[in-house]
Write an enzyme that holds these catalytic residues in place. Structure first.
Site, PDB file in Angstrom:
ATOM      1  N   THR A   1      -4.177  -5.898   1.244  1.00 29.45           N
ATOM      2  CA  THR A   1      -3.033  -5.019   1.490  1.00 29.45           C
ATOM      3  C   THR A   1      -3.047  -4.590   2.939  1.00 29.45           C
ATOM      4  O   THR A   1      -3.976  -4.900   3.692  1.00 29.45           O
ATOM      5  CB  THR A   1      -3.067  -3.796   0.548  1.00 29.45           C
ATOM      6  OG1 THR A   1      -1.797  -3.145   0.577  1.00 29.45           O
ATOM      7  CG2 THR A   1      -4.166  -2.819   0.926  1.00 29.45           C
ATOM      8  N   CYS A   2      -2.017  -3.852   3.338  1.00 30.64           N
ATOM      9  CA  CYS A   2      -1.902  -3.411   4.724  1.00 30.64           C
ATOM     10  C   CYS A   2      -2.781  -2.193   4.991  1.00 30.64           C
ATOM     11  O   CYS A   2      -3.059  -1.399   4.097  1.00 30.64           O
ATOM     12  CB  CYS A   2      -0.456  -3.065   5.051  1.00 30.64           C
ATOM     13  SG  CYS A   2       0.672  -4.465   4.952  1.00 30.64           S
ATOM     14  N   THR A   3      -3.183  -2.040   6.234  1.00 31.66           N
ATOM     15  CA  THR A   3      -3.943  -0.885   6.683  1.00 31.66           C
ATOM     16  C   THR A   3      -3.728  -0.732   8.190  1.00 31.66           C
ATOM     17  O   THR A   3      -3.439  -1.737   8.855  1.00 31.66           O
ATOM     18  CB  THR A   3      -5.453  -1.039   6.351  1.00 31.66           C
ATOM     19  OG1 THR A   3      -6.090   0.221   6.387  1.00 31.66           O
ATOM     20  CG2 THR A   3      -6.156  -1.997   7.262  1.00 31.66           C
TER      21      THR A   3
ATOM     22  N   ARG B   1       0.829  -1.206   0.000  1.00 36.33           N
ATOM     23  CA  ARG B   1       0.000   0.000   0.000  1.00 36.33           C
ATOM     24  C   ARG B   1       0.864   1.256   0.000  1.00 36.33           C
ATOM     25  O   ARG B   1       0.429   2.313  -0.452  1.00 36.33           O
ATOM     26  CB  ARG B   1      -0.937   0.007   1.205  1.00 36.33           C
ATOM     27  CG  ARG B   1      -2.073   1.013   1.044  1.00 36.33           C
ATOM     28  CD  ARG B   1      -3.140   0.853   2.094  1.00 36.33           C
ATOM     29  NE  ARG B   1      -4.262   1.720   1.810  1.00 36.33           N
ATOM     30  CZ  ARG B   1      -5.298   1.897   2.626  1.00 36.33           C
ATOM     31  NH1 ARG B   1      -5.334   1.250   3.769  1.00 36.33           N
ATOM     32  NH2 ARG B   1      -6.276   2.710   2.302  1.00 36.33           N
TER      33      ARG B   1
ATOM     34  N   THR C   1       1.257   1.699   7.765  1.00 35.39           N
ATOM     35  CA  THR C   1       1.473   0.680   8.788  1.00 35.39           C
ATOM     36  C   THR C   1       1.192  -0.688   8.170  1.00 35.39           C
ATOM     37  O   THR C   1       0.693  -0.791   7.049  1.00 35.39           O
ATOM     38  CB  THR C   1       0.535   0.861   9.999  1.00 35.39           C
ATOM     39  OG1 THR C   1      -0.790   0.431   9.646  1.00 35.39           O
ATOM     40  CG2 THR C   1       0.503   2.305  10.465  1.00 35.39           C
TER      41      THR C   1
END
Length: 226
Positions: free
Chosen positions: A192-194, A125, A198
């Site tokens: 994806t990251c969230t 991301r 982070t």
């Protein structure tokens, strides 16, 4: 003496701040530049392979040319990120090249050509191409298109999960029940990251195949990409 110490401390803190600022710039900008260059070069190689490989009449299923360099291109208009090369695997040494990767562990993703299953993908991301940076812009009803040498696979987004544990592997299972589906189908999952910047949680988008189109000699784009 105290004034001199405070002056030196101030200069030191300014220097540290500049170093940290340069590191952030490297992480969030320069790694994107490098990754985009690498992905573009690999993408060009894949398209050249397609041009020189056997045509649709003698071609194997999508993935037959997969040597780790890529099996096709993901198009998500809502993300405004152009085409994204898709490779095998989701390890950092794969995703850091500015691509999306399909899962091989802990759950093996089904390729789009399979009769049923979940084509589950991951991408960064932020940094290293940040191909899924705008995943939060994707809404129900939006198109997700996967392009192979011979076929366009057109999916429609039907559900999203804005935050879940990074250990929640059920979201990429063959039937991702948290999406609301309870029966086998031909799904695509984007992960994806969230939150942004982070890697604490994961952001999930699910789509379902609505149709396929054969690629013609001109590689005419499907309506969703025009």
């Amino acid at each position: 003496m105290l004034a001199g110490f405070l002056s030196l401390l101030g200069e030191f803190l300014i220097t540290v701040g500049l170093v940290l600022g340069l590191f952030v710039a490297y992480s969030l900008w320069w790694t994107n530049v490098l990754a985009d260059r690498q992905a573009s070069a690999r993408g060009n190689e894949i398209r050249h392979q397609w041009q020189t490989a056997p045509g649709a009449n003698g071609a194997a299923a999508p993935g037959a040319l997969d040597t780790g360099d890529g099996i096709g291109f993901l198009h998500v208009p809502a993300m405004k990120n152009g085409e994204v090369l898709v490779k095998r695997g989701t390890a950092p040494d794969v995703l850091d090249d500015g691509v999306a990767g399909y899962y091989t562990d802990p759950v093996k993703a089904a390729l789009p050509s399979e009769a049923s299953g979940n084509f589950a993908l991951a991408a960064h991301r932020d940094g290293h191409g940040a191909k899924f940076h705008n995943i939060d812009k994707v809404k129900n009803g939006d198109a997700v298109v996967f392009e192979t040498r011979d076929t366009w696979y057109v999916y429609k987004v039907f559900a999203e999960l804005r935050q879940t544990s990074k250990y929640n592997v059920d979201v990429i299972s063959a039937v991702p029940k948290e999406s609301g589906r309870t029966a086998p189908g031909r799904f695509i999952t984007l992960t994806t990251c969230t939150p942004v910047y982070t890697s604490k949680f994961r952001y999930i988008v699910w789509g379902e195949l609505v149709r396929t189109e054969k690629v013609d000699a001109q590689r005419t784009l499907p309506a969703e990409l025009r």
